[in-house]
Design an enzyme around this catalytic site. Structure first.
Site, short mmCIF file in Angstrom:
data_model
loop_
_atom_site.label_atom_id
_atom_site.label_comp_id
_atom_site.label_asym_id
_atom_site.label_seq_id
_atom_site.Cartn_x
_atom_site.Cartn_y
_atom_site.Cartn_z
N CYS A 28 0.84 -1.19 0.00
CA CYS A 28 0.00 0.00 0.00
C CYS A 28 0.89 1.25 0.00
O CYS A 28 1.93 1.28 0.64
CB CYS A 28 -0.93 0.13 1.20
SG CYS A 28 -2.04 -1.25 1.41
N ARG A 37 3.79 -0.37 -4.85
CA ARG A 37 3.57 -0.89 -3.50
C ARG A 37 2.27 -1.68 -3.37
O ARG A 37 1.99 -2.28 -2.34
CB ARG A 37 3.53 0.27 -2.50
CG ARG A 37 4.80 1.08 -2.45
CD ARG A 37 4.67 2.22 -1.48
NE ARG A 37 4.62 1.73 -0.12
CZ ARG A 37 5.68 1.49 0.63
NH1 ARG A 37 6.88 1.71 0.16
NH2 ARG A 37 5.55 1.04 1.86
N TRP A 71 -2.68 -2.82 -1.48
CA TRP A 71 -2.34 -4.25 -1.62
C TRP A 71 -3.10 -4.92 -0.49
O TRP A 71 -2.79 -4.72 0.69
CB TRP A 71 -0.83 -4.44 -1.47
CG TRP A 71 -0.37 -5.83 -1.77
CD1 TRP A 71 -0.09 -6.35 -3.00
CD2 TRP A 71 -0.10 -6.87 -0.83
NE1 TRP A 71 0.32 -7.66 -2.87
CE2 TRP A 71 0.33 -8.01 -1.56
CE3 TRP A 71 -0.18 -6.99 0.55
CZ2 TRP A 71 0.68 -9.22 -0.96
CZ3 TRP A 71 0.16 -8.19 1.16
CH2 TRP A 71 0.58 -9.28 0.40
N ASN A 128 -1.39 2.53 5.53
CA ASN A 128 -0.52 1.46 5.06
C ASN A 128 -0.03 0.73 6.29
O ASN A 128 0.54 1.35 7.19
CB ASN A 128 0.67 2.03 4.28
CG ASN A 128 1.77 1.00 4.06
OD1 ASN A 128 1.48 -0.18 3.92
ND2 ASN A 128 3.01 1.44 4.05
N GLY A 129 -0.26 -0.60 6.35
CA GLY A 129 0.18 -1.35 7.51
C GLY A 129 -0.86 -2.37 7.89
O GLY A 129 -1.70 -2.75 7.07
N GLU A 141 17.63 -17.51 -8.20
CA GLU A 141 17.18 -16.16 -8.58
C GLU A 141 16.58 -16.17 -9.99
O GLU A 141 15.56 -15.52 -10.24
CB GLU A 141 18.37 -15.18 -8.48
CG GLU A 141 18.09 -13.75 -8.91
CD GLU A 141 17.01 -13.03 -8.10
OE1 GLU A 141 16.53 -13.57 -7.10
OE2 GLU A 141 16.63 -11.93 -8.52
N LYS A 169 12.76 -15.01 -10.72
CA LYS A 169 12.41 -13.94 -11.68
C LYS A 169 11.36 -14.45 -12.65
O LYS A 169 10.38 -13.76 -12.94
CB LYS A 169 13.63 -13.45 -12.47
CG LYS A 169 14.64 -12.60 -11.77
CD LYS A 169 14.18 -11.22 -11.41
CE LYS A 169 13.54 -11.19 -10.06
NZ LYS A 169 14.30 -10.83 -8.91
N GLU A 180 7.85 -15.03 -10.98
CA GLU A 180 7.11 -13.88 -10.46
C GLU A 180 6.59 -12.95 -11.54
O GLU A 180 5.57 -12.31 -11.36
CB GLU A 180 7.91 -13.11 -9.40
CG GLU A 180 9.10 -12.35 -9.90
CD GLU A 180 9.85 -11.64 -8.78
OE1 GLU A 180 9.24 -11.22 -7.80
OE2 GLU A 180 11.07 -11.50 -8.91
N HIS A 194 18.52 -36.68 -6.80
CA HIS A 194 17.84 -37.07 -5.56
C HIS A 194 16.34 -36.79 -5.61
O HIS A 194 15.69 -36.69 -4.57
CB HIS A 194 18.49 -36.34 -4.37
CG HIS A 194 19.93 -36.67 -4.21
ND1 HIS A 194 20.38 -37.91 -3.82
CD2 HIS A 194 21.05 -35.93 -4.45
CE1 HIS A 194 21.70 -37.92 -3.79
NE2 HIS A 194 22.13 -36.73 -4.18
N LYS A 201 6.07 -4.35 -3.85
CA LYS A 201 7.52 -4.12 -3.78
C LYS A 201 8.05 -4.24 -2.36
O LYS A 201 9.08 -4.82 -2.13
CB LYS A 201 7.82 -2.73 -4.35
CG LYS A 201 9.29 -2.41 -4.42
CD LYS A 201 9.94 -3.06 -5.61
CE LYS A 201 11.41 -2.83 -5.69
NZ LYS A 201 12.08 -3.96 -6.38
#
Ligand code: F6R
Length: 615
Positions: free
Chosen positions: A2, A27, A75, A99-100, A488, A492, A495, A511, A610
């Site tokens: 947010c 955000r 968000w 926000n929170g 990584e 990428k 996502e 394995h 983010k």
């Protein structure tokens, strides 16, 4: 998660709020809304489900008049994305954006309902509107009402509030969620981060946890949690608004990939002294490095991947035991920590809730704490500030603002910052000769040129991406320092392209995961020169023997695999310890182009944000 923005001054508030929200959309982007007040306190609120574009479309036919206002991009945490759950939320003329997360929202909601308050959303945020409205009804001034309200709440908040009865003023509060005051001339701003209002002012007050306050066009006031007025310094930001713009690129992610050589140059600037073969790390307490007997790295996501590389470098160069922990796991498993342990938090944003909480826990247990961070003065660097006996400082990565939700330049700058830190530790502990130190320093100094060469081959990567644009799954394999790069690369891809991808230590294939191999599964093997090369080639052959479609990332001069692989990516040969930085670039570009070719929203992938400021 947010983003919030606020404005009061003489200009129409709506365009300033929308421009700020545009910059904060990284955000969160489930829904957005604004509320403005005109001079007489007449309030107009508009909210819309979906991205900011939906709100803008609504405002084009139903504008919000007035020179004071607040805005929010969401968000979702409590309450699914919907117009009714979109901020701002209002109660008796008091309107809030938040926000929170409010942890005790259930108790507070029941209490407020018992007092006759009627809720119109499923959010935790609406609690603030009711609490503040009740305090206002008892005759408290707005600032005091906000201070009392936040005192009832457990959790995290950055809050901006307008009240019909006080046109021209905004109240605010923050605890564990970021909020800055932008100080203009005849106007004031509030924002979750600096770039949101950087086009209007360069002067900012970075609020502390527990701060509440008010802004009006000509003045601002800040009080602490006890209501006592406090002075917070105004800091001037040197980077320009242009640095946070797309600069002609189709997406922020692309711009941020391309500017990585520049970012690495900045990370290194002033930190390599070839004259006396020395590493010079500003802002880091060398005493803490020297006295440590064990290092624990904590981080999340991409930052955790850089931590895996960093730990290998610290162990091999400085010979200090180093483990890497997922912050979200570390804090709940009662780890063994003592005063000889240096805990290093790695974070782009400096506000990731799990990393922050794990860091505070380590400090509570008496560990020295250091951070590797991109955002200056964020919550994590503040916990590490030198001066309280435990804070060992922050090594800033200097990547500049990273807006694309998928981290790219923050990651490579973390890799380089951690390499510098490992060299600094080695230098202090005398575990490297001068020649060996100079060798690594030279490799780091040459990195930006090698990186340019890799980025110049973008067309080859795009062609490979075109070939695999419809893949259903993909595997990335690597060994040693390239195992975290395989992780990584997979992160990428998943996502931003929504293709299922896994990164694996190549030696682990046999394995279990080898059972997945069939002719529909592209497997990208990171086969760069180094100690694991022969072994990784064996793993490549095992994959090929089971009908897997093998792609490989190899060095420029390696043609030994040409007839065994279906696709190839190449990077120049560099020093073994700087190879991870080069290796990740084609993987970033590959994911970027797959996602772009699939027509997806690269900068704002679904369900992500983010800065993850919830646990
Ligand atoms: C992935 C990504 C995330 C972040 C993670 C930690 O591209 O960006 O995995 O790395 O959320 O964020 P920071 O580094 O801000 O603590």
């Amino acid at each position: 998660m947010c983003g919030i923005v606020g404005y009061t001054g003489t200009r129409p508030a709506e365009p300033v709020l929308i421009e700020g929200l545009q910059k904060l959309e990284y955000r969160g982007y489930d829904s957005a809304g604004v509320c403005t007040l005109d001079d007489r306190g007449v309030r107009t609120t508009r909210r819309a489900l979906g991205k900011l574009a939906a709100l803008k479309a609504r405002l084009s036919s139903e504008p919000c008049p007035g020179t004071t206002g607040i805005g929010h991009t969401r968000w979702a945490t409590h309450g699914r994305p919907s117009e009714k759950n979109a901020h701002p939320h209002e109660s008796d003329g008091v309107t809030v954006v938040h926000n929170g997360i409010i942890e005790n929202h259930r108790e507070l909601r029941l209490e407020l309902q018992a007092r006759g308050r009627v809720f119109t959303s499923e959010t935790d945020t609406e609690i603030f509107a009711h609490l503040i409205a009740l305090a206002r009804q008892q005759g408290l001034p707005l600032l005091e009402a906000v201070r009392r309200a936040v005192g009832r709440v457990q959790g995290a908040y950055a809050l901006a509030v307008v009240d019909e009865k006080t046109p021209g003023a905004l109240a605010f509060a923050r605890l564990a969620s970021p909020l800055v005051v932008g100080v203009g001339e005849g106007e004031m701003f509030l924002a979750s981060d600096v770039p949101a209002v950087l086009a209007h002012t360069r002067n900012f007050v970075f609020l502390e946890d527990g701060d509440c306050g008010m802004i009006e066009a000509e003045r601002y006031v800040v009080v602490d949690a006890a209501g006592v007025a406090v002075q917070r310094p105004v800091k001037t930001i040197t980077w320009s608004a242009v640095m946070a713009e797309k600069g002609g690129h189709k997406h922020f992610m692309h711009k941020e990939i391309v500017e990585q050589p520049r970012a690495i140059t900045d990370t290194l600037r002033g930190r390599l002294s070839f004259d006396d073969a020395a590493i010079l790390l500003d802002g880091v307490d060398n005493g803490a490095l020297l006295s440590t007997r064990r290092v624990v790295i904590i981080a999340c996501g991409t930052s955790w991947h850089s931590g895996l590389v960093g730990a290998s470098l610290i162990e091999s160069l400085a010979r200090v035991a180093c483990s890497v922990e997922l912050a979200s796991e570390f804090r709940y498993r009662d780890p063994v920590l003592d005063a000889d342990t240096l805990v290093i938090a790695i974070s782009q944003s400096g506000e990731t809730a799990d990393t922050l909480a794990a860091l505070k826990e380590a400090k509570r247990r008496g560990c020295r704490v250091l951070s590797v961070c991109n955002v200056v003065d964020a919550a994590i660097p503040r916990v590490c500030a030198i001066g309280d006996g435990l804070g060992a400082g922050t090594l800033y990565t200097r990547a500049g603002p990273e807006i694309g939700v998928a981290s790219t330049k923050a990651f490579v700058t973390q890799l380089v910052a951690l390499h510098l830190l490992a060299l600094q530790l080695a230098q202090l502990r005398n575990t490297m000769t001068k020649e060996a130190l100079l060798e690594d320093m030279t490799a780091l100094a040459h990195l930006p040129i090698h990186m340019e060469k890799v980025l110049a081959r973008e067309d080859d990567v795009r062609a490979l991406a075109q070939h695999h644009v419809n893949a259903r799954d993909m595997l990335f394999l690597g060994r040693g320092l390239l195992f975290p790069i395989a992780l990584e690369g997979a992160l990428k891809l998943k996502e931003i392209s929504y293709i299922h991808a896994e990164g694996y230590a190549a030696g682990e294939m046999k394995h279990g995961p080898i059972a997945l191999i069939d002719d529909a599964m592209p497997v990208l093997v990171l086969a760069l020169p180094g100690p694991g090369y022969e072994k990784v080639i064996s793993n490549l052959e095992e994959t090929r023997a089971r009908g897997g479609r093998v792609l490989a990332l190899v060095s420029d001069d390696d043609h030994s695999l040409d007839d065994q692989i279906e696709g190839v990516l190449r990077v120049p040969t560099s020093h073994q310890r700087t190879m991870p930085v080069l290796a990740v670039l084609p993987l970033q570009l590959f994911s970027y182009h797959v996602a772009d070719l699939r027509g997806l929203d690269v900068d704002q992938p679904r369900n992500l944000a983010k800065s993850v400021t919830v646990e």
